[in-house]
Enzyme design. Sequence first.
Site, mmCIF file in Angstrom:
data_model
loop_
_atom_site.group_PDB
_atom_site.id
_atom_site.type_symbol
_atom_site.label_atom_id
_atom_site.label_comp_id
_atom_site.label_asym_id
_atom_site.label_seq_id
_atom_site.Cartn_x
_atom_site.Cartn_y
_atom_site.Cartn_z
ATOM 1 N N ARG A 312 58.981 36.344 15.605
ATOM 2 C CA ARG A 312 59.030 35.994 14.002
ATOM 3 C C ARG A 312 58.369 37.130 13.109
ATOM 4 O O ARG A 312 59.107 37.306 12.084
ATOM 5 C CB ARG A 312 57.952 34.720 13.786
ATOM 6 C CG ARG A 312 58.174 34.439 12.568
ATOM 7 C CD ARG A 312 57.669 32.806 12.050
ATOM 8 N NE ARG A 312 58.537 31.766 12.628
ATOM 9 C CZ ARG A 312 59.362 31.149 11.702
ATOM 10 N NH1 ARG A 312 59.325 31.516 10.375
ATOM 11 N NH2 ARG A 312 60.035 30.045 12.063
ATOM 12 N N ARG A 344 49.142 29.942 10.922
ATOM 13 C CA ARG A 344 49.992 29.824 9.756
ATOM 14 C C ARG A 344 50.702 31.371 9.445
ATOM 15 O O ARG A 344 50.221 32.327 8.970
ATOM 16 C CB ARG A 344 48.863 29.606 8.369
ATOM 17 C CG ARG A 344 49.485 29.128 7.293
ATOM 18 C CD ARG A 344 48.483 28.698 6.205
ATOM 19 N NE ARG A 344 48.761 27.641 5.408
ATOM 20 C CZ ARG A 344 48.064 27.098 4.604
ATOM 21 N NH1 ARG A 344 46.826 27.450 4.497
ATOM 22 N NH2 ARG A 344 48.536 26.130 3.684
ATOM 23 N N GLU A 724 53.546 27.330 5.596
ATOM 24 C CA GLU A 724 53.305 28.604 5.917
ATOM 25 C C GLU A 724 53.501 29.664 4.608
ATOM 26 O O GLU A 724 52.940 30.682 4.468
ATOM 27 C CB GLU A 724 53.995 29.156 7.210
ATOM 28 C CG GLU A 724 53.341 28.293 8.407
ATOM 29 C CD GLU A 724 54.236 28.515 9.537
ATOM 30 O OE1 GLU A 724 55.457 28.143 9.516
ATOM 31 O OE2 GLU A 724 53.954 29.361 10.472
#
Lengths: 768, 524
Positions: A312, A344, A724
Amino acid sequence: MNTACGRSLPHESALAQLTGAATYVDDMPLLAGTLHAAPILSPVAHGALRGIDPAPAWALPGVHDVVLARDIPGDPMLAAFAHDEPIFAQDTVQHVGQVIGLVLATDVMTARRAAKQVRLDIEALPAVLTPREAHAHQRYVLPPVHVVRGDAAAALQTAPHTLSGSFEVGGQEHFYLEGQIAYAVPHEQAQWVIHSSTQHPGEVQHWVAHALGVPLHRVRVECRRMGGGFGGKETQAGHLAVWAAVAARKTGRPVKLRLDRDDDFLITGKRHPFVYDYTVGFDAEGRLLGLDITQLVNCGFSADLSGPVADRAVFHTDNAYFLEHVAIHSFRCQTHLQSFTAFRGFGGPQGVIAIETILGEIARHLGLDPLAVRLRNLYADAPATPGLTASGRRDTTHYHMRVEDNILAPLMTRLAQTSQYGARRQAIAAWNAASPVIKRGLALTPVKFGISFTATLFNQAGALVHVYTDGSVMVHHGGTEMGQGLHTKVAQVVADELGVPFAQVLVSASDTSRVPNASATAASSGTDLNGRAAQFAARNVRQNLAAFVCGLDGCGAGEVVFQHGQVITPAATRPFQTVVGMAYANRIQLWSDGFYRTPKIHYDKTTLTGRPFYYFAYGAACTEVAIDTLTGENRVLAVDILHDVGQSINPALDIGQIEGGFVQGMGWLTTEELVWRADGHLATHAPSTYKIPTSGDIPPHFRIELWPEANREDNVFGSKAVGEPPFMLAISVWEALRDAVAQARGDASPVQMDAPATPERVLRALRP
Amino acid sequence: MKSSYTHALMPSPLQFVRRGAVVTLENVPPTRTLLQVLREDLGLHGTKEGCNEGDCGACTVVLGERQGATVRYRAVNSCIRLAHSVHGHALWTVEDLAQDPLIDRSGQPLHPVQQALLDHHGSQCGFCTPGFAMSLFASYQNRVCQGQAMGRAAAQADLSGNLCRCTGYRPILEAAQRLDQYPAARVDESALLQALAALPPPASAESAYLAPTTLAALLRARRHHPDAQLVAGCTDVGLWINKGHQQWAQLLDVTRAAELQAATIEPQDIAIGAGVRLSDAWHLLVQDRPPLAAFAQRFAGLPVRESGTLVGNVANGSPIGDSMPLLIALGARVVLMRWTDDGPQGQIAQRELALEDFYTGYRQNRLGPDEILAWVRVPRAQTAYSAEHPSGEWTRVYKVSKRFEDDISAVCLAMRLQIEGGQVKAVRIGLGGVAATPLRGRACEAALTGQTWGAEAVRQAMAALATDCEPLSDLRASADYRRTVLGHLLWRGWLESQGAQAWPLHLDAPDPLLALAAHPEGQP
């Protein structure tokens, strides 16, 4: 018609929380015979575990048992993805704080005292504590990943300007106010009930069953609420549950394991620290031409979720900007530290901060306004190099996903207006010129965050909606409540679907026996997935009821309206409860399941391309800071945020997520410093030494505005995920601090600083 | 050790008032914390354990102490407060706010602090919420009920010991500032005082938890029970128990001796007794020297200041304690007392030491096994120096820490200069965080003494200051940073004395630049 959705209803548990009546796992009445557990921890970062002598622990009155690896009935390894973590350390220890076993006692303080008495024979071995050292030795928990588009090397060669740099961004402790806890209770016929403070009851169930060597249906996991999660209870809650379950299995008694806060810091994973080395090429206007960036990810001793976290970070290295020629090298470094885990943003913040730092340097180098440089680099419809992207436009990410819903240009422009960005930049420059000691800085940075689990299979959810004969409604879904207001939003969705008042809908504790195989409540996806599943379940019940009243009134199903607690047909208006009672008497099904899977998404792990995200959530923040050039102390003075939550199901809850996320991000980048000693011992292992923001750190000017547009994709109520994305708005604090340092220095040279920007780091950046 | 008190020494009954009634608990071990009693013995699960060291505030409860004809309300951390120390007080937990028959809530179902937090969406995960509610309950009693304004700065000050990880605090701060807009909730103090007056004093003779109520009894107990662990507010001893797992057969609480509960401003000194809580001690010190206000507010969080004592902080002598550098700079003295056999019934003997002479090494001091640190005496302020009035006292104290509030100093520097006609006549420099004990910066003092108070002298003193200490590198800062910043703090003191802008930027001060951030088009 919506009477619940769109309203700022209070959190469904607020009243209970405010009167002390909300129950957390540690508040549950204990069953007779319950034993309390405390972990035996490794004091050594890396070593050979030669022997364990529990005799001194046994000497304490009240000690009942000592549980070690040999007591595990099933696989001694945790059922984690990479299968690389022992449940209890057996032959080697791999970080200070690794759990070697448990001491069980009749009270928790005796257990903790006794656990410290256990004598460990450990032969210390050389420990690797930094990602650079791990990278030098090619010690990785997972293979490296390289994502390449275009020809970065050639672009860097021909670019009119290039800059190179290195910097580090620290990890972050979750500091959920409720520490990790599990209560394992044996039931008849080899069944187990686990009360766990977990974001992922399904995984706790899987891990416990695996460790005990029983099928999944023998283990039931329940979680009514968590006292905060933030990703820290995604996998990490599973460890505690397994430890407690193994102890309960050995003793045949209920076992409660509640970690002392200091042990929680030492044992559990945190946000991944990152190290970056980059070279960037750009033109005179600051347009990015080529980027080569290496990301050394400090994963700790095991893989845990490091693969998808590092992925990510790669996905978000563009943040909001078109990277035409780019090469990203991601190394998943193995160190002898806690196993870093979900937090998060899940790697997103570590990707976004890299490109935002680089753009800040480019603007400084060229003497341009950083906002102008950022706007210039946004994804856009303008043409890209022919053949480079499928669409031929500057709207396709480096992983080949088209950005179809980009609203950042108007969003950032509007925020620049409402926050008076331009006028304030001028005013700050003038103020700084007259202020010898205190200097201010300002920055406006965007966020574009991809919504969906990147592992496509997790993007599914189930729910059950039960309507009882008095018209009251119970919802079960696979998500978990950690304070974010998921249960509130799901109840709002179900209330509107059935046309009943919000107060008539109750959401149950999360329970693996009600909704099976649920994904983690993570990736900001809780409402998108579970809200839709619950909506579908409610819709099925509503259709049953509609068909029933159609039969009574001789109308079409489309003519039946459910609202304000009434069922209205062209012929009659009846209270919902009356219709339910009549339907029950006529043997109509009053409960149903619902199932949802996110459409459109696909992702090929082998080619690193596809559409991993259903949509993007956007936002921007404008932040003003001040620094003291004598000490490096700093303050956030003003924050304006414009954030995109689509059409908000509950604006108060969404604003709560935005503000809370921002402040948590601000802590990550300012006061929250994790410090490990040279022997690998985490020196900042309690709130006395690890400093999250207090109410005194909140800027006097802190204003949130919601972008007034529904999700362009078909999502529940037109909303967007919110957990997030706002975290990354705090990168504006980081850029504003770097701006203040540069303004204090009065030159265009790079601001060499690592995060978090502690007073010491700011002072060092001022006097390099 | 555990067995010695279970067999030899029994604790006296613990009694306090809750919801207008007396709660009596027998056989509470002396080291048992108030939080353990609440959660484990009384089944009151509303009060939470977040950190078990007094740094997060999830365990905050409110105590009501009888002070003459009034009640003093204190929000305290129940996790590091010994249960026996609340004997004779009133106690409220989060469960009581809407249940206490002694609180008249004007017919409302919730207390204003609960309703305001509800209305402003002040809870998310809810785990910190009971602590915030209780801190705000104390604020409500101490400010709103006294007709004081509850501004943003007051709210931040009162919530300085409460951590929230979910909300970002904004809704909580807004709720706090609107408490006065709700129907009033009043504690029936006369009924409460009556109930408190009916409680017996803590039993002292031969108990496992000794809490003598007179100075003579305290000193005699100290002499006869030299092995009893001395405790005051327990804001550090609580950690030895919770984290270090220490136990003692007997404790001796110094805070109940009536004489030592006094803090008085005398002509020459401010005298602060061993029973005086930090919040009250700082109140007096700030009253005498207003520039200390910001520093006082950064000394731990409010719940710690409401339990801990200044004398305890001094006696504990932690090298990172913040009071000692300041007290050393101010020329404070400690008064040590003991009981002697002189005279027919025996009598009190005392000696007085300069504070810096009290310490002999890391957490080591000159306190004898039969002595008690009874008083700290702080010389009073003189006329303040300013650039316009260049004769007087210039006192400043600065700490630098990672977080502004409720954090431990990386470095702390305190200075007190006596200046006459621009000449430095005398100076005392106190240093914290730079050695095994709090220090006097003697080289720095020597460099300044007799000099004209000006940039040149300060630069030389900065160089001298670097030789006064050998700081360490640790989790809070590097040695280099500490040494550099100490000098810079001296420079800051000089700048401030010339009227330069003071740091920190005061959060409530109107800021013309921030006014620019106002919406040109109003709310969207």
